[in-house]
Design a protein around this motif. Structure first.
Motif, PDB file in Angstrom:
ATOM      1  N   ARG A   1     -16.700   4.931   0.490  1.00 46.07           N
ATOM      2  CA  ARG A   1     -16.487   4.498  -0.904  1.00 46.07           C
ATOM      3  C   ARG A   1     -17.379   5.292  -1.856  1.00 46.07           C
ATOM      4  NH1 ARG A   1     -13.515  -0.151  -1.251  1.00 46.07           N
ATOM      5  NH2 ARG A   1     -13.242  -1.350   0.672  1.00 46.07           N
TER       6      ARG A   1
ATOM      7  N   LEU B   1       0.825  -1.209   0.000  1.00 47.75           N
ATOM      8  CA  LEU B   1       0.000   0.000   0.000  1.00 47.75           C
ATOM      9  C   LEU B   1       0.862   1.262   0.000  1.00 47.75           C
ATOM     10  CD1 LEU B   1      -2.727  -1.009   2.619  1.00 47.75           C
ATOM     11  CD2 LEU B   1      -2.769  -1.291   0.125  1.00 47.75           C
ATOM     12  N   ARG B   2       0.232   2.351  -0.399  1.00 48.56           N
ATOM     13  CA  ARG B   2       0.880   3.670  -0.362  1.00 48.56           C
ATOM     14  C   ARG B   2       0.477   4.362   0.945  1.00 48.56           C
ATOM     15  NH1 ARG B   2      -2.315   5.995  -5.100  1.00 48.56           N
ATOM     16  NH2 ARG B   2      -3.818   4.681  -3.998  1.00 48.56           N
ATOM     17  N   TRP B   3       1.478   4.702   1.757  1.00 46.67           N
ATOM     18  CA  TRP B   3       1.237   5.278   3.076  1.00 46.67           C
ATOM     19  C   TRP B   3       1.677   6.734   3.121  1.00 46.67           C
ATOM     20  CZ3 TRP B   3       0.238   2.403   7.903  1.00 46.67           C
ATOM     21  CH2 TRP B   3       0.001   1.031   7.697  1.00 46.67           C
TER      22      TRP B   3
ATOM     23  N   THR C   1     -12.438   4.359   8.182  1.00 47.36           N
ATOM     24  CA  THR C   1     -12.366   4.040   6.749  1.00 47.36           C
ATOM     25  C   THR C   1     -13.052   5.137   5.960  1.00 47.36           C
ATOM     26  OG1 THR C   1     -12.443   1.679   7.266  1.00 47.36           O
ATOM     27  CG2 THR C   1     -12.954   2.332   4.998  1.00 47.36           C
TER      28      THR C   1
ATOM     29  N   ASP D   1      -7.168  11.593  -3.041  1.00 46.64           N
ATOM     30  CA  ASP D   1      -7.169  10.127  -3.184  1.00 46.64           C
ATOM     31  C   ASP D   1      -5.783   9.582  -3.519  1.00 46.64           C
ATOM     32  OD1 ASP D   1      -9.905  10.517  -2.891  1.00 46.64           O
ATOM     33  OD2 ASP D   1     -10.319  10.299  -5.034  1.00 46.64           O
TER      34      ASP D   1
ATOM     35  N   ASP E   1      -3.274   5.123   0.057  1.00 44.96           N
ATOM     36  CA  ASP E   1      -4.173   4.091   0.570  1.00 44.96           C
ATOM     37  C   ASP E   1      -4.381   4.206   2.071  1.00 44.96           C
ATOM     38  OD1 ASP E   1      -4.337   2.547  -1.977  1.00 44.96           O
ATOM     39  OD2 ASP E   1      -2.197   2.236  -1.592  1.00 44.96           O
TER      40      ASP E   1
ATOM     41  N   GLY F   1      -9.966   3.555   1.815  1.00 48.33           N
ATOM     42  CA  GLY F   1      -8.676   3.574   2.491  1.00 48.33           C
ATOM     43  C   GLY F   1      -8.835   3.856   3.977  1.00 48.33           C
TER      44      GLY F   1
ATOM     45  N   VAL G   1      -6.818  10.341   1.257  1.00 48.38           N
ATOM     46  CA  VAL G   1      -6.906   8.878   1.263  1.00 48.38           C
ATOM     47  C   VAL G   1      -7.970   8.428   0.264  1.00 48.38           C
ATOM     48  CG1 VAL G   1      -8.638   8.633   3.111  1.00 48.38           C
ATOM     49  CG2 VAL G   1      -6.875   6.874   2.795  1.00 48.38           C
ATOM     50  N   ARG G   2      -7.693   7.370  -0.427  1.00 49.76           N
ATOM     51  CA  ARG G   2      -8.628   6.871  -1.447  1.00 49.76           C
ATOM     52  C   ARG G   2      -9.907   6.341  -0.800  1.00 49.76           C
ATOM     53  NH1 ARG G   2      -9.005   1.539  -0.908  1.00 49.76           N
ATOM     54  NH2 ARG G   2      -7.194   0.310  -0.237  1.00 49.76           N
TER      55      ARG G   2
END
Length: 264
Positions: free
Chosen positions: A264, A37-39, A261, A99, A102, A131, A127-128
Motif C-alpha cells: 500500500r 472488482l476489476r480483474w 498483496t 494500478d 484490483d 490489490g 495491480v493497485r
C-alpha cells in the motif's frame, strides 16, 4: 525437435484445458475475493480462468490477455459476457495502465513466459496498492500424473525426449520457486497452496487421443515421431498406465497456486 505449438483452442481444451477449469474453481475459492472488482487474466488462453472468474467472483470487469490470437478467438466464443474483453498481449509488457486493476491472475501460463521475474514485476505494476496478484501452474515435476506417465515412457524409448519434459524444463512449477518469485517482486503476505483435481479418462484412447492434437510440448513431440515410433510410445504407455476394471484411467493432477498483496 519441433517447438511447442499453442494456437488451436479446441485441441488445447481436449489436452489440458478441461482440467484447468477444475483447478480454476478451487483457486478462486481459495482467493475468496469480494465482488465488483476489476480483474486481469494474464495468459488467459482459451478462457478457462476468465470464465470461472465471471461465474464465481462476480467481477465488474475481467480482461484476458494472451499472445495467441487463436486462443483468444476460442475464449471470446466461449465466454460471451459483456463484462469480459480480450486483448493480444505479452505478460512481460501488459497492455494495462499502472494500478489499473484490483486483481491480476494467471492460470497455467507463467512457466511458459521466457522471463518470469519480468512478468511478476508487470503484475505488481498493474495491480493497485492493496490489490491481489495470484497464479497457478501445473506441478509437472511430480503432481501431473498424465504427463509423468507420458514422459517416463518417452524417455525410456528416446533419451533425447528428456529435454522437452516440462518437469525438467520448468523449475518455477514448485512451491518454493513460486514463493520466491512473488516475494522478490515485492508482494506481501505471500502464500502457496496445492490444488489437486481428478483427471479421469473413460479408457486408454481417451487418455492418448489428446496427445495427438499438436498443442504443447508432449503433443508436439508425438507429432515429430515416425509412425512406428509413435506406435511404440503408445504401446509402452498403455502397458504402464493404471487401468480400472471398467477400463477407465483414473489419475490426479496437482497445481501449485501462489498469491500476494501489493504494498500500500
Amino acid at each position: 525437435m519441433a517447438q511447442s505449438v499453442w494456437a488451436d483452442g479446441e485441441a488445447y481444451e481436449a489436452y489440458v484445458g478441461r482440467w484447468s477449469r477444475l483447478v480454476a474453481g478451487d483457486f478462486l475459492r481459495w482467493l475468496d475475493l469480494p465482488s465488483g472488482l476489476r480483474w486481469l487474466d494474464v495468459g488467459c488462453g482459451t478462457g478457462a480462468l476468465t470464465a470461472a472468474v465471471l461465474a464465481e467472483a462476480d467481477p465488474a470487469h475481467v480482461t484476458g490477455v494472451d499472445p495467441s490470437a487463436g486462443f483468444l478467438g476460442h475464449a471470446r466464443d466461449r465466454v460471451g459476457d459483456p463484462r469480459a474483453s480480450f486483448e493480444v498481449g505479452d505478460a512481460r509488457a501488459l497492455p494495462v495502465t499502472d494500478d489499473g486493476v484490483d486483481v491480476v491472475v494467471s492460470g497455467l501460463a507463467l512457466n511458459f513466459v521466457p522471463d518470469p521475474p519480468r512478468a511478476a514485476a508487470e503484475f505488481v505494476r498493474v495491480v493497485r496498492p492493496g490489490g491481489v496478484a495470484a497464479a497457478y501452474v501445473w506441478d509437472y515435476a511430480g503432481g501431473m500424473a498424465m504427463m509423468r506417465h507420458f514422459w517416463s515412457a518417452a524417455e525410456a524409448l528416446d533419451p533425447a525426449a528428456a529435454k522437452l519434459d516440462e518437469g525438467r524444463r520448468f523449475p518455477l512449477c514448485r512451491p518454493d520457486a513460486l514463493h520466491a518469485l512473488w516475494t522478490e517482486a515485492g508482494l506481501e503476505a505471500v502464500a502457496v497452496q496445492p490444488v489437486v483435481v481428478p483427471t479421469v479418462f473413460a479408457d486408454f484412447d481417451a487418455y492418448w487421443t489428446p496427445f495427438l492434437g499438436g498443442q504443447g510440448p508432449a503433443p508436439t513431440y508425438v507429432a515429430s515421431l515416425a509412425e512406428t515410433d509413435r506406435a511404440a510410445l503408445r504401446d509402452l504407455i498403455s502397458s504402464c498406465l493404471p487401468v480400472e476394471a471398467d477400463g477407465s484411467v483414473r489419475l490426479t493432477a496437482r497445481a501449485w497456486a501462489v498469491r500476494g498483496t501489493a504494498a500500500r
